[in-house]
Design an enzyme around this catalytic site. Structure first.
Site, mmCIF file in Angstrom:
data_model
loop_
_atom_site.group_PDB
_atom_site.id
_atom_site.type_symbol
_atom_site.label_atom_id
_atom_site.label_comp_id
_atom_site.label_asym_id
_atom_site.label_seq_id
_atom_site.Cartn_x
_atom_site.Cartn_y
_atom_site.Cartn_z
ATOM 1 N N PRO A 72 -3.498 5.369 -12.506
ATOM 2 C CA PRO A 72 -2.229 4.653 -12.513
ATOM 3 C C PRO A 72 -1.901 4.114 -11.118
ATOM 4 O O PRO A 72 -1.998 4.836 -10.127
ATOM 5 C CB PRO A 72 -1.223 5.725 -12.938
ATOM 6 C CG PRO A 72 -2.044 6.709 -13.699
ATOM 7 C CD PRO A 72 -3.365 6.736 -13.007
ATOM 8 N N GLU A 73 -1.551 2.824 -11.063
ATOM 9 C CA GLU A 73 -1.188 2.205 -9.802
ATOM 10 C C GLU A 73 0.311 1.939 -9.807
ATOM 11 O O GLU A 73 1.027 2.408 -10.694
ATOM 12 C CB GLU A 73 -1.998 0.925 -9.608
ATOM 13 C CG GLU A 73 -3.503 1.177 -9.617
ATOM 14 C CD GLU A 73 -4.332 -0.092 -9.431
ATOM 15 O OE1 GLU A 73 -3.812 -1.065 -8.859
ATOM 16 O OE2 GLU A 73 -5.496 -0.098 -9.864
#
Length: 285
Positions: free
Chosen positions: A2-3
């Site tokens: 996840p960014e």
């Protein structure tokens, strides 16, 4: 992993439902998932606290807490890492059966459950009560770079990239320069800017820097609007997959036609990470 867009999506989902909820009980099924303090202290410190707000710093979620009086401020900081998921369930029916990799379960007084699931067990939860506590728990937190959703200036980027011989792709991934950008969106940003990922960061021109100040926030905001990228593990706080992966420009499209020139997208390894790009639209100078 996840960014920033994915973490921001989770933040928004929780912010709409979690403030005002009070913690009744905490169950830890994998002690390794607790980064600070020790698991027993972690559980004891959380019980009785009320969520007041949800914020984000880079890829970290910050769940703000309050005790019985306003002076008892604390934060539950969560780093999802590669496969972490944070979901809010309306009730506790069969939560353990619902999640194959449930690591931490927080029962709220309303009966809701805040569940942390993590297949690879790289994600971490931290309970901190002060800046000193935070520095001890997450030493790298104070070194996080600028927030890319906020106003960026070309001069600011040029200063960050000055004297840096590393590839621009690596520079965009450096969390001490810009907080929150990861592998997916670095590729997407560079494609739209027409910059080859192996270009040394110090070679970025004023014109390119100005272009990046527009493309970086626009790309991240568009990903947020699409619900993020669910390449493997990501879902939002309600368990819903994102859609950005279906319209990515270069990431994950090795061998497929470039959306601009129709020639194949290629992939190259840079410092242990893959970069996807178009050799024509992102010609190396």
């Amino acid at each position: 992993m996840p960014e920033l867009p994915e973490v921001e999506i989770v933040r928004r989902g929780l912010k709409a439902k979690l403030p005002g909820e009070t913690i009744r009980n905490v169950e830890i099924f994998r002690e390794q998932s607790i980064g600070y303090p020790k698991p027993k202290s972690f559980s004891d410190l959380l019980v009785g606290r009320t969520f007041t707000d949800i914020s984000r710093r880079g890829k970290y979620l910050i769940l703000h807490l309050q005790g019985k009086n306003a002076a008892q401020q604390a934060s539950l900081i969560i780093h999802l890492r590669m496969s972490g998921r944070l979901l809010l369930l309306e009730n506790d029916r069969a939560a353990k059966k619902k999640f194959r990799f449930l690591r931490v379960q927080i029962l709220l007084k309303t009966g809701r459950l805040l569940c942390f699931e993590d297949m690879r067990v790289f994600g971490r939860l931290y309970h901190v009560t002060s800046e000193k506590d935070l520095a001890r728990a997450i030493p790298s937190f104070s070194k996080l770079g600028i927030e890319p959703l906020e106003d960026l200036a070309a001069r600011q980027l040029l200063t960050l990239f000055k004297n840096r011989r590393q590839a621009i792709k690596s520079a965009l991934l450096d969390q001490t320069l810009i907080a929150g950008i990861g592998n997916i969106y670095a590729d997407e940003i560079l494609f739209q800017a027409g910059i080859h990922p192996l270009t040394p960061a110090l070679k970025i021109t004023s014109k390119q820097a100005k272009l990046l100040t527009q493309i970086i926030p626009d790309t991240l905001k568009r990903a947020i609007e699409r619900g993020g990228s669910s390449i493997k593990d990501f879902v939002d706080s309600d368990g819903v997959n994102g859609n950005y992966q279906h319209e990515s420009l270069v990431y994950g499209r090795t061998g497929k036609p470039c959306r601009k020139c129709k020639l194949p997208i290629v992939r190259v390894k840079i410092n242990g990470r893959y970069a996807h790009f178009c050799p024509v639209c992102q010609r190396q100078k």
